[in-house]
Design a protein around this motif. Structure first.
Motif, short mmCIF file in Angstrom:
data_model
loop_
_atom_site.label_atom_id
_atom_site.label_comp_id
_atom_site.label_asym_id
_atom_site.label_seq_id
_atom_site.Cartn_x
_atom_site.Cartn_y
_atom_site.Cartn_z
N GLU A 1 0.85 -1.19 0.00
CA GLU A 1 0.00 0.00 0.00
C GLU A 1 0.88 1.24 0.00
O GLU A 1 1.92 1.27 0.67
CB GLU A 1 -0.91 0.02 1.23
CG GLU A 1 -1.88 1.20 1.27
CD GLU A 1 -2.78 1.20 2.50
OE1 GLU A 1 -3.49 2.21 2.72
OE2 GLU A 1 -2.76 0.20 3.24
N PHE A 2 0.49 2.23 -0.77
CA PHE A 2 1.25 3.48 -0.83
C PHE A 2 0.31 4.66 -0.92
O PHE A 2 -0.52 4.74 -1.82
CB PHE A 2 2.19 3.46 -2.05
CG PHE A 2 3.00 4.73 -2.24
CD1 PHE A 2 3.47 5.46 -1.15
CD2 PHE A 2 3.30 5.18 -3.52
CE1 PHE A 2 4.22 6.61 -1.33
CE2 PHE A 2 4.06 6.33 -3.71
CZ PHE A 2 4.51 7.06 -2.61
N LYS A 3 0.42 5.55 0.05
CA LYS A 3 -0.31 6.81 0.04
C LYS A 3 0.74 7.91 -0.08
O LYS A 3 1.41 8.25 0.90
CB LYS A 3 -1.13 6.99 1.31
CG LYS A 3 -2.23 5.95 1.47
CD LYS A 3 -2.98 6.15 2.78
CE LYS A 3 -4.09 5.10 2.94
NZ LYS A 3 -4.82 5.26 4.22
N PRO A 4 0.95 8.45 -1.29
CA PRO A 4 2.02 9.43 -1.50
C PRO A 4 1.95 10.56 -0.49
O PRO A 4 0.89 11.11 -0.20
CB PRO A 4 1.76 9.92 -2.93
CG PRO A 4 1.10 8.76 -3.60
CD PRO A 4 0.22 8.16 -2.55
N GLY A 5 3.12 10.87 0.08
CA GLY A 5 3.19 11.92 1.08
C GLY A 5 2.76 11.48 2.47
O GLY A 5 2.70 12.30 3.39
N ASP A 6 2.48 10.19 2.64
CA ASP A 6 1.97 9.72 3.92
C ASP A 6 2.63 8.40 4.34
O ASP A 6 3.60 8.41 5.09
CB ASP A 6 0.46 9.57 3.84
CG ASP A 6 -0.20 9.23 5.17
OD1 ASP A 6 0.50 9.28 6.20
OD2 ASP A 6 -1.40 8.92 5.20
N VAL A 7 2.12 7.28 3.85
CA VAL A 7 2.54 5.97 4.34
C VAL A 7 2.87 5.03 3.18
O VAL A 7 2.19 5.05 2.15
CB VAL A 7 1.44 5.32 5.21
CG1 VAL A 7 1.83 3.92 5.63
CG2 VAL A 7 1.16 6.17 6.44
N VAL A 8 3.93 4.23 3.38
CA VAL A 8 4.21 3.11 2.48
C VAL A 8 4.26 1.84 3.34
O VAL A 8 4.97 1.80 4.35
CB VAL A 8 5.56 3.26 1.75
CG1 VAL A 8 5.66 2.24 0.61
CG2 VAL A 8 5.76 4.67 1.21
N LEU A 9 3.49 0.85 2.95
CA LEU A 9 3.48 -0.43 3.64
C LEU A 9 4.11 -1.49 2.75
O LEU A 9 3.83 -1.55 1.54
CB LEU A 9 2.06 -0.83 4.02
CG LEU A 9 1.28 0.15 4.91
CD1 LEU A 9 -0.11 -0.39 5.20
CD2 LEU A 9 2.04 0.44 6.20
N TYR A 10 4.96 -2.31 3.34
CA TYR A 10 5.66 -3.37 2.60
C TYR A 10 5.44 -4.71 3.30
O TYR A 10 5.14 -4.76 4.49
CB TYR A 10 7.17 -3.12 2.58
CG TYR A 10 7.64 -1.79 2.06
CD1 TYR A 10 8.19 -1.66 0.78
CD2 TYR A 10 7.60 -0.65 2.86
CE1 TYR A 10 8.67 -0.45 0.33
CE2 TYR A 10 8.06 0.57 2.41
CZ TYR A 10 8.60 0.67 1.14
OH TYR A 10 9.07 1.88 0.69
N GLU A 11 5.66 -5.77 2.53
CA GLU A 11 5.74 -7.10 3.11
C GLU A 11 6.96 -7.79 2.53
O GLU A 11 7.50 -7.36 1.49
CB GLU A 11 4.47 -7.91 2.80
CG GLU A 11 4.29 -8.24 1.34
CD GLU A 11 3.00 -9.01 1.07
OE1 GLU A 11 2.22 -9.21 2.01
OE2 GLU A 11 2.81 -9.42 -0.10
N ALA A 12 7.41 -8.85 3.17
CA ALA A 12 8.55 -9.59 2.67
C ALA A 12 8.25 -10.13 1.27
O ALA A 12 7.15 -10.63 1.01
CB ALA A 12 8.89 -10.74 3.61
N ASN A 13 9.20 -10.02 0.38
CA ASN A 13 9.05 -10.50 -0.99
C ASN A 13 9.13 -12.02 -0.98
O ASN A 13 10.19 -12.58 -0.69
CB ASN A 13 10.15 -9.90 -1.86
CG ASN A 13 10.13 -10.42 -3.29
OD1 ASN A 13 9.24 -11.16 -3.70
ND2 ASN A 13 11.13 -10.02 -4.06
N PRO A 14 8.04 -12.73 -1.30
CA PRO A 14 8.07 -14.20 -1.24
C PRO A 14 8.99 -14.81 -2.29
O PRO A 14 9.38 -15.98 -2.16
CB PRO A 14 6.60 -14.59 -1.50
CG PRO A 14 6.04 -13.43 -2.27
CD PRO A 14 6.73 -12.22 -1.74
N ASN A 15 9.34 -14.03 -3.31
CA ASN A 15 10.22 -14.54 -4.36
C ASN A 15 11.67 -14.06 -4.20
O ASN A 15 12.47 -14.20 -5.13
CB ASN A 15 9.69 -14.09 -5.74
CG ASN A 15 8.34 -14.69 -6.05
OD1 ASN A 15 8.13 -15.89 -5.91
ND2 ASN A 15 7.39 -13.85 -6.46
#
Length: 599
Positions: free
Chosen positions: A239-253
């Protein structure tokens, strides 16, 4: 919104500082009171060790990495942004072929081996380099990574309609060929001793062809992958809200997933706020694990660090806080374009006036009062590696001499209003930078000196997400430079400074025709400088090349084309329970995020 993000936002702490440095003791006294009475609830990671198994919520918290970037990311394609903030967020997902660690050693990412003369990777004639790529690497969506992606990245970046900010680094290339799926040959237009400037480090991140093939040239900013990138790195964006928050998860690949990397399952990157609040969240309250770019006055950082929740990590590399002078006219349109290279500034185009400004800057006070141990006054544009740091330059604070130079240039206060003028033109400056207390205090110190010798100064501060935006439609970006002076930090992102020293080439002038994407935003042009750079670009003798870079630096300083202020460290806040952070001058803070773990 997660609890730690909500808590940080709701406790933003912005001290109100006086304009003069001699108020500092009073402010520090107030700061101590603030620290003593502010809420300092200890986070779960700071509790005493226990032999009992962690609860589910504790175990979950241990797998989440919490990052604070007060300069908010606005785009996740580093080739389309002028700000480190966007490249930092991108680096968690995208990778170059290789990069350099703090010792200047090449570290492989997507490359299988480092090219050399011995293994045939570097051509003996200096005209080409061949990279062997790792096999079996997948993009985060499961598609295979191949040499075709490297070729495509070159084509994407160098397409003039793309307006990539990294294009200047790649203009030395003649061709990029995929010899096979895992071999790339790069042929340069001329002999090139700096073969590792391309596809390496900060500006070398590889883009997935299958995600960008339909969004090249003028359509490049429409690509969904600019906001939801697909990469080969340890994390992928959810998820990315420019100017606010970026959410990441571990890359399964991720290629090292079998080895348990990355060690965090999720990352929550919170943008916005200010540097002081970010420092407080890591160093005092422990609400976050890592805070980027702590441009905070040294006494405040010392007070916050004393709380014991984290440490300030300082890395002296190539970064120089500098004032840029606009030698074009920001207030006159030429063919519909402001700050056009076809115009001349009414007084900053005069080298004598520029030198007067240079003499009127109190670098020692700026470094001592504001930066402390994380900054050293400097006269040089190029400061790292140390062997390139010119011994020939000096800085000097001399208001009397500065005033004399202005008098000699014909700028005097003829109407008695306190401001110098000439030919009916008042010597008024608009001085802009990004919003940051440390930068605003630097502005005030400079303004006070300038005004004391009859130069009018108006200060302007712009939110970092706007000031460092690569959007060609944004008139307030640093690349448009619709002001007389502006201030920010940058430096060479490779131990070889060739690409960095291109900044002041005549053909690198940022303008409407190239979407303001090139680096010469001062619109400075000096054929003598160009000749030195051209000579360095093909000089294979390391010592002769070093001397050419020093001559280039000295020419810029003698001509006051740029006013370096402080050689500043890259400072970050690292929580006590975060391990594996290894800052390097030659890549972004997040370059080795796959190795970050909780103690």
């Amino acid at each position: 919104m997660n609890q730690w993000i909500r808590r940080w936002v709701n406790t933003k702490w912005v001290p109100r500082w006086g304009d003069r440095s001699f108020f500092l003791p009073l402010v520090l006294g107030s700061l101590v009171c603030t620290l003593l009475f502010s809420g300092c609830g200890a986070p779960s990671s700071q509790q005493s060790p226990t032999t009992t198994a962690p609860t589910t919520s504790q175990a979950s918290a241990d797998t989440v990495l919490r990052l604070l970037y007060w300069q908010s990311p606005t785009i996740l394609n580093p080739h389309l942004s002028v700000g480190f903030k966007d490249a930092e967020a991108s680096r968690l997902t995208l990778e170059p072929l290789a990069s350099y660690d703090t010792a200047g050693q090449l570290v492989l990412f997507l490359a299988a081996e480092a090219p050399s003369l011995e293994n045939g990777g570097v051509a003996a004639d200096g005209r080409s380099v061949t990279w062997k790529l790792k096999q079996g690497v997948q993009w985060s969506d499961g598609e295979p990574f191949t040499a075709a992606d490297v070729v495509f990245t070159y084509e994407f970046v160098t397409n003039p309609d793309t307006g990539a900010v990294s294009a200047g680094t790649y203009n030395i290339i003649e061709t990029v060929e995929a010899i096979d799926d895992y071999t790339v040959k790069i042929t340069f237009k001329e002999v090139n001793p700096a073969w590792s400037n391309v596809f390496v480090g900060t500006e070398g991140m590889i883009l997935p062809r299958h995600r960008y093939a339909d969004f090249t040239g003028a359509k490049s900013r429409e690509a969904p992958a600019n906001l939801m990138p697909v990469g080969t790195g340890p994390f992928r964006v959810t998820e990315f809200k420019p100017g606010d928050v970026v959410l990441y998860e571990a890359n399964p690949n991720y290629r090292d997933a079998a080895a348990g990397k990355p060690f965090f399952q999720r990352i929550e990157l919170k943008g916005g706020g200010d540097a002081t609040s970010a420092a407080r969240a890591v160093l005092q309250t422990g609400d976050a694990d890592f805070a980027y770019n702590l441009q905070v006055e040294a006494p405040i950082l010392q007070q916050l660090e004393a709380a014991g929740q984290g440490t300030v990590v300082a890395n002296f590399g190539s970064l120089v806080e500098r004032i840029l002078l606009n030698v074009s006219d920001p207030n006159t349109e030429v063919e519909g374009e402001r700050s056009s290279a076809k115009s001349s500034h009414p007084f900053l185009s005069d080298g004598q006036v520029r030198q007067a400004l240079n003499l009127a800057i109190d670098r020692d006070s700026i470094a001592t009062q504001l930066y402390g141990k994380s900054g050293k006054p400097t006269a040089n544009f190029l400061v790292s590696p140390e062997s390139y740091n010119s011994p020939n330059t000096r800085y000097k604070f001399d208001l009397t001499q500065a005033a004399t130079l202005l008098d000699q240039a014909g700028w005097k206060d003829t109407n008695g209003n306190g401001t110098r003028d000439k030919g009916g033109k008042e010597m008024q400056l608009l001085f802009q930078t990004s919003v940051n207390p440390l930068r605003q205090k630097t502005q005030e110190i400079v303004k006070q000196s300038f005004q004391s010798i009859g130069i009018g100064v108006e200060l302007k501060s712009i939110d970092a997400s706007i000031f460092f935006s690569g959007d060609p439609a944004n008139p307030d970006s640093s690349n448009h430079f619709y002001a007389d002076l502006q201030m920010f930090t940058t430096g060479n992102t490779n131990p070889d400074p060739g690409a960095y020293m291109k900044t002041y080439l005549c053909n690198e002038i940022a303008q409407k025709a190239n979407n303001w994407s090139t680096e010469n935003i001062s619109r400075y042009c000096n054929p003598a400088y160009d000749a030195l750079w051209q000579q360095s670009a093909t000089e294979l003798d390391p010592e002769k090349r070093r001397q050419l870079f020093i001559k280039m630096n000295d020419l810029l300083i003698e001509d006051a084309a740029v006013l370096p202020l402080v050689h500043r460290a890259e400072t970050a806040g690292v929580g006590n329970h975060l391990a594996g952070v290894s800052l390097t001058p030659w890549d972004l803070n997040t370059w080795n995020s796959a190795d970050w773990t909780r103690k």
